[in-house]
Structure formats: C-alpha cells, structure tokens
Design a protein around this motif. Sequence first.
Motif, PDB file in Angstrom:
ATOM      1  N   ALA A 166     -58.362 -75.674   5.135  1.00  0.00           N
ATOM      2  CA  ALA A 166     -57.932 -75.290   3.795  1.00  0.00           C
ATOM      3  C   ALA A 166     -58.862 -75.917   2.759  1.00  0.00           C
ATOM      4  CB  ALA A 166     -56.497 -75.737   3.557  1.00  0.00           C
ATOM      5  N   LEU A 167     -58.933 -75.302   1.593  1.00  0.00           N
ATOM      6  CA  LEU A 167     -59.794 -75.789   0.515  1.00  0.00           C
ATOM      7  C   LEU A 167     -58.939 -76.257  -0.662  1.00  0.00           C
ATOM      8  CD1 LEU A 167     -62.500 -72.973   0.630  1.00  0.00           C
ATOM      9  CD2 LEU A 167     -62.568 -75.224   1.719  1.00  0.00           C
ATOM     10  N   VAL A 168     -59.436 -77.262  -1.355  1.00  0.00           N
ATOM     11  CA  VAL A 168     -58.686 -77.889  -2.452  1.00  0.00           C
ATOM     12  C   VAL A 168     -59.615 -78.085  -3.649  1.00  0.00           C
ATOM     13  CG1 VAL A 168     -57.408 -79.942  -3.179  1.00  0.00           C
ATOM     14  CG2 VAL A 168     -57.207 -79.126  -0.824  1.00  0.00           C
ATOM     15  N   TRP A 169     -59.138 -77.694  -4.839  1.00  0.00           N
ATOM     16  CA  TRP A 169     -59.829 -78.069  -6.076  1.00  0.00           C
ATOM     17  C   TRP A 169     -59.486 -79.537  -6.356  1.00  0.00           C
ATOM     18  CZ3 TRP A 169     -63.490 -76.670  -9.311  1.00  0.00           C
ATOM     19  CH2 TRP A 169     -63.903 -75.330  -9.364  1.00  0.00           C
ATOM     20  N   ALA A 170     -60.483 -80.400  -6.399  1.00  0.00           N
ATOM     21  CA  ALA A 170     -60.212 -81.829  -6.551  1.00  0.00           C
ATOM     22  C   ALA A 170     -61.070 -82.446  -7.644  1.00  0.00           C
ATOM     23  CB  ALA A 170     -60.452 -82.557  -5.228  1.00  0.00           C
ATOM     24  N   ALA A 171     -60.540 -83.509  -8.212  1.00  0.00           N
ATOM     25  CA  ALA A 171     -61.264 -84.302  -9.213  1.00  0.00           C
ATOM     26  C   ALA A 171     -60.656 -85.703  -9.200  1.00  0.00           C
ATOM     27  CB  ALA A 171     -61.148 -83.677 -10.597  1.00  0.00           C
ATOM     28  N   SER A 172     -61.247 -86.609  -9.939  1.00  0.00           N
ATOM     29  CA  SER A 172     -60.659 -87.941 -10.061  1.00  0.00           C
ATOM     30  C   SER A 172     -59.356 -87.831 -10.861  1.00  0.00           C
ATOM     31  CB  SER A 172     -61.624 -88.878 -10.782  1.00  0.00           C
ATOM     32  OG  SER A 172     -61.739 -88.493 -12.148  1.00  0.00           O
ATOM     33  N   PRO A 173     -58.442 -88.788 -10.717  1.00  0.00           N
ATOM     34  CA  PRO A 173     -57.193 -88.737 -11.493  1.00  0.00           C
ATOM     35  C   PRO A 173     -57.448 -88.670 -13.001  1.00  0.00           C
ATOM     36  CG  PRO A 173     -57.009 -90.357  -9.742  1.00  0.00           C
ATOM     37  CD  PRO A 173     -58.438 -89.906  -9.758  1.00  0.00           C
ATOM     38  N   GLU A 174     -58.456 -89.377 -13.486  1.00  0.00           N
ATOM     39  CA  GLU A 174     -58.761 -89.375 -14.929  1.00  0.00           C
ATOM     40  C   GLU A 174     -59.184 -87.984 -15.388  1.00  0.00           C
ATOM     41  OE1 GLU A 174     -58.866 -93.289 -13.222  1.00  0.00           O
ATOM     42  OE2 GLU A 174     -60.048 -91.479 -12.722  1.00  0.00           O
ATOM     43  N   VAL A 175     -60.046 -87.340 -14.620  1.00  0.00           N
ATOM     44  CA  VAL A 175     -60.491 -85.987 -14.988  1.00  0.00           C
ATOM     45  C   VAL A 175     -59.322 -85.018 -14.900  1.00  0.00           C
ATOM     46  CG1 VAL A 175     -61.949 -84.061 -14.247  1.00  0.00           C
ATOM     47  CG2 VAL A 175     -62.893 -86.381 -14.338  1.00  0.00           C
ATOM     48  N   THR A 176     -58.477 -85.169 -13.878  1.00  0.00           N
ATOM     49  CA  THR A 176     -57.329 -84.278 -13.715  1.00  0.00           C
ATOM     50  C   THR A 176     -56.366 -84.408 -14.894  1.00  0.00           C
ATOM     51  OG1 THR A 176     -57.514 -84.428 -11.312  1.00  0.00           O
ATOM     52  CG2 THR A 176     -55.416 -83.662 -12.198  1.00  0.00           C
ATOM     53  N   ARG A 177     -56.132 -85.634 -15.358  1.00  0.00           N
ATOM     54  CA  ARG A 177     -55.223 -85.835 -16.498  1.00  0.00           C
ATOM     55  C   ARG A 177     -55.793 -85.213 -17.768  1.00  0.00           C
ATOM     56  NH1 ARG A 177     -54.184 -90.910 -13.944  1.00  0.00           N
ATOM     57  NH2 ARG A 177     -55.896 -91.900 -15.094  1.00  0.00           N
ATOM     58  N   ALA A 178     -57.113 -85.222 -17.922  1.00  0.00           N
ATOM     59  CA  ALA A 178     -57.737 -84.617 -19.104  1.00  0.00           C
ATOM     60  C   ALA A 178     -57.600 -83.102 -19.085  1.00  0.00           C
ATOM     61  CB  ALA A 178     -59.207 -85.023 -19.181  1.00  0.00           C
ATOM     62  N   GLY A 179     -57.459 -82.506 -17.890  1.00  0.00           N
ATOM     63  CA  GLY A 179     -57.206 -81.071 -17.785  1.00  0.00           C
ATOM     64  C   GLY A 179     -58.461 -80.252 -17.597  1.00  0.00           C
ATOM     65  N   ILE A 226     -69.346 -87.962  -5.671  1.00  0.00           N
ATOM     66  CA  ILE A 226     -69.609 -87.599  -7.066  1.00  0.00           C
ATOM     67  C   ILE A 226     -68.300 -87.294  -7.792  1.00  0.00           C
ATOM     68  CG2 ILE A 226     -70.591 -85.788  -8.545  1.00  0.00           C
ATOM     69  CD1 ILE A 226     -72.904 -85.609  -6.496  1.00  0.00           C
ATOM     70  N   VAL A 227     -67.452 -86.491  -7.167  1.00  0.00           N
ATOM     71  CA  VAL A 227     -66.188 -86.101  -7.791  1.00  0.00           C
ATOM     72  C   VAL A 227     -65.255 -87.305  -7.918  1.00  0.00           C
ATOM     73  CG1 VAL A 227     -64.116 -84.699  -7.458  1.00  0.00           C
ATOM     74  CG2 VAL A 227     -66.375 -83.696  -7.056  1.00  0.00           C
ATOM     75  N   ALA A 228     -65.203 -88.161  -6.892  1.00  0.00           N
ATOM     76  CA  ALA A 228     -64.312 -89.326  -6.936  1.00  0.00           C
ATOM     77  C   ALA A 228     -64.696 -90.301  -8.041  1.00  0.00           C
ATOM     78  CB  ALA A 228     -64.328 -90.036  -5.582  1.00  0.00           C
ATOM     79  N   GLN A 229     -65.975 -90.312  -8.410  1.00  0.00           N
ATOM     80  CA  GLN A 229     -66.435 -91.201  -9.472  1.00  0.00           C
ATOM     81  C   GLN A 229     -66.230 -90.619 -10.865  1.00  0.00           C
ATOM     82  OE1 GLN A 229     -70.445 -92.470  -8.686  1.00  0.00           O
ATOM     83  NE2 GLN A 229     -69.906 -93.459  -6.749  1.00  0.00           N
ATOM     84  N   GLY A 230     -65.536 -89.475 -10.945  1.00  0.00           N
ATOM     85  CA  GLY A 230     -65.183 -88.925 -12.246  1.00  0.00           C
ATOM     86  C   GLY A 230     -66.273 -88.105 -12.903  1.00  0.00           C
TER      87      GLY A 230
END
Length: 302
Positions: A166-179, A226-230
């Motif tokens: 399965a595939l997931v759109w992912a980002a760091s929690p900070e980026v996710t909260r920004a939308g 890269i994504v985990a580092q925001g």
Amino acid sequence: MKRIALFHLETLMWIDRLGTFAAAAQRLNTTQPAISARVREIEEQLGLSLFQREGRRMVLTTRGRRLIQQCEPLCHDLEKALLEASDFAGAAGAVRIGSGEIAAASCLPAWVQAIERERPGVTMEIELDLTARLMQQLLGGTRDIVFLAGPVASPAIRTAPIGSVALVWAASPEVTRAGPETPDLPIWSLPDHSPLHRVTLATLEAAGRTRPTLHTCNNVRMLIEIVAQGRGAAVLPETMIRSQLARGELAEFLPRPEHVVHFEAAIRAQERDPIILDLFARAASLRIEPGTEGRRPESART
C-alpha cells in the motif's frame, strides 16, 4: 570422450548464455584462460569447432548449438537427481539475485534468512536495481532470480506473485499540521519511471491541486529521510514507513492513494538449474502483505 566432464558442458552453457568467455569465467568463479582451455579440450575430443566470433561475442556454431540443446537438460536432470537424493544437503553454488528497493525492504530479509539456514552451501549475491534493468539482467543471464514490480508479461520469463504494498502520503508532523495548502510546499518522489511518481501526480490532480514541480530522488530510504526532516511530502510505501508512522516521526499528509504496487519473483522461463528452481519455489511462497481491498493495482514498473 573420457576427458569430457560435466564442467566442460557447464562451461559451454554459460558461454552461450552470457556471450563471452570473460563473463562465463566470472560466473563460474574461474579465469578466462581456464575457460578457453576447457573449450579447446572439448573441441579436440569432438574434432569440431563449437564457437565462432561475432564482434565481441562468441556464438555457438550450428553443431555447437545442437550439442548444448541436447546436453543442457541432461546435465540439469542429473544434478537435480543427485540433489533430491540427498534432500538438497549438497546444494552449493552462487545465485545472483536482483531486487527493487521496495521489495528488498519488504520481503527479502526473511527469505534470505531461510536460505542461509536451510541451504548453507548456497552463496547469494544480491544487487538492487530498477525493474527495467532487472528484466534485462535476467534475460541476459547475469541475474538468476529477480524481485520486481509487476505484473510482468513476457514469454521468456516465469513469474510468481508475492504480494502488494500500500502507498501512503506522508510528511513530518509539523508539515502535516501546517496542511497541504502550505505555499511552496516541496513535493518529493522517485523519478518518473516509478509507479510512485505516477501515483503522486494522479492523486494531486484528483485532489484538484495544480501540477507541482516534483523534486526527485532515486533512493526510497533517502526520500523517507528527506520527508521525515520536514522538507516536504511524498507518496511512500507503507511497509517501509510503518514504524515511523507508529512512533509519530511521520504522519499521513493526504488521504491514502487507492493504488497498490504488486510485486513478483521471476526467473527465465527455460531455467532448469535445480538450485535456482528450488529458491524460486521458496520465493513464490513469499507474501509481502495482502493487497488492500478496493485499491487498484499500479502495474507500472519501478
């Protein structure tokens, strides 16, 4: 004829498959002069020429080709009979394995561990590459078994499905909260020959977003870092980021894509080597994870 041994016939088969004496020497873990000597010995015994040079390749003559066609199944049947008699206790040799990065991370470690435990005489040589190149290597005889994104349709290749990711759109929690509407948010992906690239574009378009400029990286683990580092968001294989999602190091950024990526193990359709067939049978029983119900298969190649 007393001087003709099985290793002479094996030498001829690998020269025919790989095209050069040098490649056959590398595959058989010997030297090019040793390969040349074996060919001279069998030609002297038979009183005929088995190869002719075409550019840089050594090509079997008509009589040489007939000899290989008749002897190859006999050699493999004899080896198979001996191995089965000993329950594969004497199985030995180098098997060249190719895999895409996602398949390698998702299922290869358990398979390798089982081979090491149950076939200790078998040496595995594993390299990671893209599906298109893995196909070429398999057909060219420089890989014996490959794990790749499917489905693959070729009369020259025998495949076995091993599951889907399965595939997931992912980002760091900070980026996710920004939308997702954050201005100039970097979007990352594998290069355009990967299914992840096409899924990224398709899901962004379905969400009504204008087509962004994608930054690309050809290494999934680096992409995850890269994504985990925001530094942006990306479509990533769920199996490779499951632990980061559980620990809160990554968060789901957009709804999951409907696509899944299917994977297959593959060997040459005419493969007769009993050790390779044994390892392929074990690979065919692998399961990355069940496909997600209702999601469409992404059949493009990695």
